[in-house]
Design an enzyme around this catalytic site. Sequence first.
Site, mmCIF file in Angstrom:
data_model
loop_
_atom_site.group_PDB
_atom_site.id
_atom_site.type_symbol
_atom_site.label_atom_id
_atom_site.label_comp_id
_atom_site.label_asym_id
_atom_site.label_seq_id
_atom_site.Cartn_x
_atom_site.Cartn_y
_atom_site.Cartn_z
ATOM 1 N N SER A 133 -21.730 42.821 -0.990
ATOM 2 C CA SER A 133 -22.960 43.099 -0.260
ATOM 3 C C SER A 133 -23.937 41.927 -0.405
ATOM 4 O O SER A 133 -24.214 41.470 -1.519
ATOM 5 C CB SER A 133 -23.585 44.381 -0.799
ATOM 6 O OG SER A 133 -24.763 44.636 -0.101
ATOM 7 N N GLY A 134 -24.426 41.436 0.708
ATOM 8 C CA GLY A 134 -25.389 40.330 0.692
ATOM 9 C C GLY A 134 -24.740 38.961 0.745
ATOM 10 O O GLY A 134 -25.419 37.939 0.688
ATOM 11 N N THR A 138 -22.567 39.958 7.869
ATOM 12 C CA THR A 138 -23.163 40.316 9.167
ATOM 13 C C THR A 138 -23.694 39.074 9.876
ATOM 14 O O THR A 138 -23.516 38.928 11.084
ATOM 15 C CB THR A 138 -24.276 41.359 8.963
ATOM 16 O OG1 THR A 138 -23.678 42.482 8.322
ATOM 17 C CG2 THR A 138 -24.900 41.787 10.262
ATOM 18 N N SER A 186 -28.940 45.287 4.498
ATOM 19 C CA SER A 186 -27.573 45.657 4.162
ATOM 20 C C SER A 186 -26.990 46.612 5.210
ATOM 21 O O SER A 186 -27.620 47.589 5.609
ATOM 22 C CB SER A 186 -27.558 46.328 2.790
ATOM 23 O OG SER A 186 -26.238 46.593 2.416
HETATM 24 N N1 ATP Z 1 -25.624 31.627 7.407
HETATM 25 C C1 ATP Z 1 -26.744 32.071 6.844
HETATM 26 N N2 ATP Z 1 -27.859 31.318 6.941
HETATM 27 C C2 ATP Z 1 -29.004 31.723 6.384
HETATM 28 N N3 ATP Z 1 -29.152 32.866 5.700
HETATM 29 C C3 ATP Z 1 -28.074 33.661 5.577
HETATM 30 C C4 ATP Z 1 -26.826 33.309 6.137
HETATM 31 N N4 ATP Z 1 -25.955 34.265 5.840
HETATM 32 C C5 ATP Z 1 -26.641 35.194 5.151
HETATM 33 N N5 ATP Z 1 -27.923 34.844 4.978
HETATM 34 C C6 ATP Z 1 -28.992 35.575 4.286
HETATM 35 O O1 ATP Z 1 -28.395 36.556 3.479
HETATM 36 C C7 ATP Z 1 -28.803 37.854 3.870
HETATM 37 C C8 ATP Z 1 -27.648 38.811 3.721
HETATM 38 O O2 ATP Z 1 -26.662 38.511 4.649
HETATM 39 P P1 ATP Z 1 -25.826 39.655 5.383
HETATM 40 O O3 ATP Z 1 -26.712 40.754 5.783
HETATM 41 O O4 ATP Z 1 -25.030 38.990 6.413
HETATM 42 O O5 ATP Z 1 -24.918 40.157 4.183
HETATM 43 P P2 ATP Z 1 -23.695 41.155 4.270
HETATM 44 O O6 ATP Z 1 -22.553 40.456 3.640
HETATM 45 O O7 ATP Z 1 -23.522 41.635 5.638
HETATM 46 O O8 ATP Z 1 -24.149 42.297 3.303
HETATM 47 P P3 ATP Z 1 -23.879 43.867 3.406
HETATM 48 O O9 ATP Z 1 -22.502 44.095 2.955
HETATM 49 O O10 ATP Z 1 -24.869 44.417 2.470
HETATM 50 O O11 ATP Z 1 -24.122 44.280 4.801
HETATM 51 C C9 ATP Z 1 -29.291 37.693 5.290
HETATM 52 O O12 ATP Z 1 -30.233 38.662 5.623
HETATM 53 C C10 ATP Z 1 -29.885 36.302 5.261
HETATM 54 O O13 ATP Z 1 -31.155 36.335 4.695
HETATM 55 MG MG MG Z 2 -23.793 43.399 6.579
#
Ligand code: ATP
Ligand code: MG
Length: 1106
Positions: A133-134, A138, A186
């Site tokens: 997560s994070g 996404t 998330s």
């Molecule tokens: N390529 C990127 N460039 C800049 N910031 C990023 C990038 N990828 C992720 N982040 C930062 O990290 C945060 C978390 O990313 P994301 O929501 O994609 O995580 P996730 O893996 O989908 O987590 P979850 O499993 O909780 O949904 C984003 O809101 C953003 O602030």
């Molecule tokens: Mg996500």
Amino acid sequence: MFGFSDTHLQINFYFLFVNHRNLVIYVTMAYSAKKKQAGVDDMVLISKLKDEEVMENLKKRHATEVIYTYISNVLISVNPYKALPIFGPDQVQEYRGKFRHELPPHIYALAESAYKSLTSEGENQCVIISGESGAGKTEASKLIMQYVAAVSGKGEGVERVKRIILDSNPLLEAFGNAKTLRNNNSSRFGKYFEIQFDNKGDPVGGKITNYLLEKSRVIMQTQGERNFHIFYQLCAGADQSIRDEYGISQASDYHYLNQSGCYTVDNIDDASEYNDTIKAMDTIGINAHQRKEILKLVAGILWLGNISFVESGTGSEISDPRILDFASDLLGIQSQVLKDALLFRIITTGFGKTAEVFNVPQTPDQATHIRDGLAKTLYDRLFTWLVGRINDSMDSKNQDVKLLSVLDIYGFEIFDKNGFEQFCINYVNEKLQQIFIELTLKAEQEEYAQEGIQWEPIKYFNNQVVVDLIESSKPKPGIFAILDDTCATTHALESNVADNKLLTKLKESIDNDNFVGRNDDFIVKHYAGNVTYSVDGFTDKNKDQLYNTLIECMQSSTMPFVKQFFPENTREASGKKPTTAGFKIKQSSLELIAALKKCQPHYIRCMKPNESKSSKEFDVKRMLHQVKYLGLLENIRVRRAGYAYRQIYDKFLERFAILSRKTWPSPFVGESKQGCSVLLKDLNIDEKEWQMGKTKMFLRSPETLFDLEERKEKKFYNSAALVQRSFRNFKLKNYFLTMRAEASQLYQNKKERRRLSLNRVFSGDHVNYLNNAQLVEVMKQYEKPEGGLLFTDVLMVPVKKLLRGLKLVNVFGMVTSSHLYVVERVLVKKQFVMNLNHRIKITDITSVGMSCLCDNWLTICNKNENVDDLLLECENKTEFLAVLNDQYKALEKKPLQTCFDNKLTWRSNKKKKKVGQIEFVKDPKHKLALLTAAGNKYIVNVAEGLSPASQPRTIVRPERKRAANAGGGLNRSQSIKKTGAGLQSSLPMSPNIHNYQSPNEVVQPHQQKLKEQQLDVIQEKKESTVQVKSTANAPSRPPPLPRKTTDNRPKLRAAYGYDATAGDELTLKEGDLLYLIEKDPSGWWEGELIATGKRGLFPGNYVQEL
Ligand SMILES: Nc1ncnc2c1ncn2[C@@H]1O[C@H](COP(=O)(O)OP(=O)(O)OP(=O)(O)O)[C@@H](O)[C@H]1O
Ligand SMILES: [Mg+2]
């Protein structure tokens, strides 16, 4: 300037000085030096095979803000936690059409590779994004969709689908994402997004499959977390009318939002995101009425949560009936009905006639439980409805589509207290790890063994044992099976009692090293770490059932929007065992895995560098842990020893056959396996680079595959370009033919014609304009011609010099869409410079004068008192006049005025009021027209020409009758018309026609068309020369016929020189002797040069019969 340490500055710098070559080179070098320090791009190349080495490489890259790294075809992405300038349209263009190895690792390269495979191979593709997560899953999924939307086609329907695909993200995130301790945005649901493409590679539809929304969040969140974003968006962004109507105030006023003490999130502006959500609803076609109903239901859930209960007798009472009334109103239910459904539970005992129904009053806790159950169900069904609504708006109804799917599932998570939701989420992640292992490690190694490929097996941790612990039913029931069993046998029990029973059963029945049962909880040793699960609520959440009273209560709603969410038939027992949440998630995981296995997979493994969402921190321990559990080292090992690409022989041959003459165009005769080997050998591919298995061809390094792909693309490109050019050339020939016919009309019955000019090819540029930098410069200096140059030639003008008599001076004549230019090259201070002598507006031309004889002299008179008229000789006068006439007609809507007379005058010096005179005299003594000065006038003696009634001939080439053509010789069909005798100008022919039109200039369609055609025909000339050469040398051409010693064939003598313009034509020098082979009525004769034996075609009117 040079001490900066971030990529952002470097890239900006590059663009800033893009015109200053030296600086660009310098900065680029600084950039690549920096890149060099930033570890290796592909970790297959790391020097020591250790987890620490992998982690170190990622650390170095993270320090220089390089977030992407490959392990062969797997993309590792480390969350930068800050916006990097690497995701703009420039980068999309940079990666577009490129192969993976051509540019540094990037998510666009992976997206390009998936899209390219989809369009070129027609195979379904999936991008599997995993990570905790994070970690950035996404964000990665959105970048993939943005890239695909940017590079795929346009068109109204396609654009609509693209908009829905992109806008569905904010909508789904509003309803399905929330702030957790791990991630401010998330995903609390799993998403499998299939984009459907037609056979042109344009997105025509899509479908989202959603997995298990974490609905318990609707009613409760842990400290520091929030409910789903939409609730806060509504509170922050709704307009006053909605606030008044639905009772919306601040988030802290609602029980479902105020338990965790967290209302806002850094970098999230709920009010502006509310607007994005509304806009997204609009994009997918949710109208204003539906939008209000959605928002009303969201408000209804908030108000439902504010209903509280107090003890009353054996049951309970609603604390504040006004809240009940308001919530009932928002849900379209009578408040009494809702009240009864919350405060009483109907229990039926016995069967048939003995059945008794009891209305059992509920304690405040029980009533709260019912209320929360209703809130969760309402929200969950609303979410599913939204997904369905998006799907409806993207439904292409097209069956013949290819899919590019992106899987973005909620990431693996460990909290202080982990419940049923975490258990399900982590199970799905466990399954994803399994498919990764299956496809990248296990299956790959099994395949080498099966195919008999030399191979050293590699050990890796297979998490199948953990998957079995959770999902297996037989022989040993797993956790889900035991949970279902417990739910089935404890429905009469209170949920906490049932949960305890579950724990006891788990401890008794499970014998697996990855499971540890404790007093109040149990531990599962997942691939990504040990997680302690509290059994609290497991049975209840697994049952996932609403009481019938509650269902019937909702079915009484006067709002069809709400009512549709409760389609259950409560009167009749279905006879089926109700499905549990555990069963559903297991089932959908199975379906998901089956769907993924049908696609060509692409992997993105997202990693999280720290827990504090910091862009600077690289937590070595955390990252090392992820490197280990993601199995990156094993991945590298397998890739190092393995083969990057494999394909069954038939398909491999089909894909690359075009690259070798041994396999294309005639298909390879024999086994495909042998064909593949012949092909690769013919292409000189190093034998160490490939191995042949039993059924498949294996290529060792990806570079070999890319090399083959590149060669193939080049081949396709060249072929397509050739077809295009040929077509345009054909159109251009037609254009010139039409123009020549029109030009002839101008002379018809007015002027004697010369044999050469009558059938001369029109070609535009007769001076090789672009190669004449001085001329180009002078033209730029004086004017930006609007339509580009349409005609250029060397002209002759007479100059009378005192004491030196008459001299003919060469000048350049150029026609644009608006002007006629005459430029002279003169010697100034021992240096040649270009002087613009004349610039005459085409619309100012009053008339063009010519004699009635077959000379090339013209007078061009114009109405501008500051510009003198012209007398000039033009070798290509027919074309010159045709172009002038064409432009004049386009501008003035009438033909150019012409005057045919053997005595012409022109105003040679308007200032001095001088008038020039010229007289034309027929004189058979002069083969070439001869100009002399006689007093104040010029005399031109001209030989007899062709009759003024002569017409240019459209000569149809005879079909080549030689047998040689059957096997690769020049193959022209009768339908291809030759435009004329094709005498080349005495000036070199330009390889490129000029075009220096500025981008902002408006070009008239006919001019633009001409320009394009001109550009292409010149290219075509180059191309066809090469082609003709190669076909002429083709091995299939039969040897020349044996020469006869005495030959009685009719003989010919070349009366004029003729330059062959195609490989099947014969170049003639004046006086050459030939045997006549065949006279074709079209005018093209075939003959054989007596001196050399060379055969070919030539225009019949260039030779005399002896
Ligand atoms: N390529 C990127 N460039 C800049 N910031 C990023 C990038 N990828 C992720 N982040 C930062 O990290 C945060 C978390 O990313 P994301 O929501 O994609 O995580 P996730 O893996 O989908 O987590 P979850 O499993 O909780 O949904 C984003 O809101 C953003 O602030
Ligand atoms: Mg996500």
